[in-house]
Design a protein around this motif. Structure first.
Motif, PDB file in Angstrom:
ATOM      1  N   PRO A  64       0.831  -1.212   0.000  1.00  0.00           N
ATOM      2  CA  PRO A  64       0.000   0.000   0.000  1.00  0.00           C
ATOM      3  C   PRO A  64       0.863   1.259   0.000  1.00  0.00           C
ATOM      4  N   ASN A  65       0.357   2.293  -0.643  1.00  0.00           N
ATOM      5  CA  ASN A  65       1.069   3.567  -0.650  1.00  0.00           C
ATOM      6  C   ASN A  65       1.051   4.175   0.746  1.00  0.00           C
ATOM      7  N   ARG A  66       2.183   4.681   1.184  1.00  0.00           N
ATOM      8  CA  ARG A  66       2.291   5.267   2.525  1.00  0.00           C
ATOM      9  C   ARG A  66       2.521   6.777   2.397  1.00  0.00           C
ATOM     10  N   ILE A  67       1.779   7.545   3.183  1.00  0.00           N
ATOM     11  CA  ILE A  67       1.895   9.009   3.189  1.00  0.00           C
ATOM     12  C   ILE A  67       2.357   9.447   4.570  1.00  0.00           C
ATOM     13  N   TYR A  68       3.515  10.102   4.620  1.00  0.00           N
ATOM     14  CA  TYR A  68       4.080  10.545   5.889  1.00  0.00           C
ATOM     15  C   TYR A  68       4.003  12.076   5.995  1.00  0.00           C
ATOM     16  N   PRO A  69       3.315  12.609   7.000  1.00  0.00           N
ATOM     17  CA  PRO A  69       3.324  14.065   7.196  1.00  0.00           C
ATOM     18  C   PRO A  69       4.739  14.538   7.522  1.00  0.00           C
ATOM     19  N   ILE A  70       5.121  15.676   6.942  1.00  0.00           N
ATOM     20  CA  ILE A  70       6.440  16.266   7.187  1.00  0.00           C
ATOM     21  C   ILE A  70       6.240  17.537   8.005  1.00  0.00           C
ATOM     22  N   ASP A  71       6.650  17.476   9.247  1.00  0.00           N
ATOM     23  CA  ASP A  71       6.401  18.580  10.183  1.00  0.00           C
ATOM     24  C   ASP A  71       7.615  19.506  10.238  1.00  0.00           C
ATOM     25  N   LEU A  72       7.815  20.255   9.151  1.00  0.00           N
ATOM     26  CA  LEU A  72       8.857  21.274   9.108  1.00  0.00           C
ATOM     27  C   LEU A  72       8.201  22.640   8.984  1.00  0.00           C
ATOM     28  N   THR A  73       8.867  23.679   9.489  1.00  0.00           N
ATOM     29  CA  THR A  73       8.351  25.025   9.290  1.00  0.00           C
ATOM     30  C   THR A  73       8.465  25.394   7.818  1.00  0.00           C
ATOM     31  N   ALA A  74       7.801  26.476   7.421  1.00  0.00           N
ATOM     32  CA  ALA A  74       7.781  26.870   6.010  1.00  0.00           C
ATOM     33  C   ALA A  74       9.185  27.102   5.471  1.00  0.00           C
ATOM     34  N   ARG A  75      10.083  27.650   6.283  1.00  0.00           N
ATOM     35  CA  ARG A  75      11.448  27.953   5.819  1.00  0.00           C
ATOM     36  C   ARG A  75      12.402  26.778   5.982  1.00  0.00           C
ATOM     37  N   ALA A  76      11.981  25.732   6.673  1.00  0.00           N
ATOM     38  CA  ALA A  76      12.762  24.489   6.780  1.00  0.00           C
ATOM     39  C   ALA A  76      14.238  24.749   7.097  1.00  0.00           C
ATOM     40  N   PRO A  77      14.570  25.234   8.291  1.00  0.00           N
ATOM     41  CA  PRO A  77      15.975  25.517   8.612  1.00  0.00           C
ATOM     42  C   PRO A  77      16.829  24.248   8.628  1.00  0.00           C
ATOM     43  N   HIS A  78      18.114  24.424   8.346  1.00  0.00           N
ATOM     44  CA  HIS A  78      19.044  23.293   8.319  1.00  0.00           C
ATOM     45  C   HIS A  78      19.158  22.665   9.703  1.00  0.00           C
TER      46      HIS A  78
END
Length: 229
Positions: A189-203
């Motif tokens: 089955p296809n798996r969808i993982y939420p990515i909890d990064l801020t909009a600017r995605a700091p290093h």
């Protein structure tokens, strides 16, 4: 009354005069009805500024007439100072708006080129079979602004006890906090993982904690910017 207070009164009078003139022009439908755009521009940049000048002079004249500060400068001098403050505030406001508009004109994360990467690892439940190469594995970053194909790194695959772990990366092109990673392993089955990064995605140099889906699989990830490890 101190001179600074008189200037503040003049600033208030200038703002009130500008707004009052513009409102009156709108109420009485002043200008050329056949060319409302030109009439509106004249109201904003010609007639209303005249109203601002009149408002500043009138406010300073009222304070002057009250007799409380007869020696704190002329009406004309304080009116000019008040108008100067108004102009400076307008210039500052326009400058802030231009800077904001430039910074947000496009939602690109790195407009100078070289997008940051979402580096990820997916750990599957024990007993799940996954390919040992990139064949049969499809990665896609999905956002509210775009979709971006990702790549797995077979050399970074490993086993955590009896659980297989795959690794890969995908470009983060846009500023948005609405991100999810679709991981499709052939025959599963296809798996969808939420990515909890801020909009600017700091290093971040280290992976975050493992985040589990209902099927028992887990993901951890970090943002990697160009020139950083």
């Amino acid at each position: 009354m101190k001179n600074s207070s008189r200037i503040a009164v003049g600033v208030a009078g200038a703002v009130a005069g500008y707004l009052a003139t513009f409102v009156l022009l709108s109420l009485f439908d002043f200008g050329n009805r056949a060319d409302p755009i030109t009439s509106g521009l004249l109201g904003l940049f010609v007639y209303s500024p005249i109203g601002a000048i009149a408002g500043a002079v009138f406010a300073n004249w009222l304070v002057r007439r009250s007799g409380e500060d007869a020696g704190s400068g002329s009406v004309a001098g304080n009116s000019l100072k008040s108008l100067g403050v108004v102009v400076l505030l307008c210039v500052a406001g326009i400058g802030i708006y231009i800077a904001y508009a430039y910074a947000t004109a496009t939602p690109w994360l790195n407009r100078n080129g070289g997008n940051p990467l979402l580096v990820f690892e997916v750990r599957f439940p024990a007993g799940v079979t996954v390919p040992t190469s990139d064949k049969g594995i499809t990665i896609e970053l999905q956002t509210d602004l775009n979709t971006m194909p990702g790549e797995v790194t077979p050399a970074a695959f490993y086993r955590d006890g009896d659980q297989p772990v795959i690794a890969g990366e995908v470009e983060l092109a846009f500023r948005t906090s609405h991100r999810q990673l679709a991981v499709n392993v052939e025959g599963q089955p296809n798996r969808i993982y939420p990515i909890d990064l801020t909009a600017r995605a700091p290093h971040t140099p280290e992976f975050g904690t493992w985040r589990r889906l209902a099927d028992g699989s887990e993901i951890r990830y970090r943002a990697k910017w160009p020139g950083k490890t």
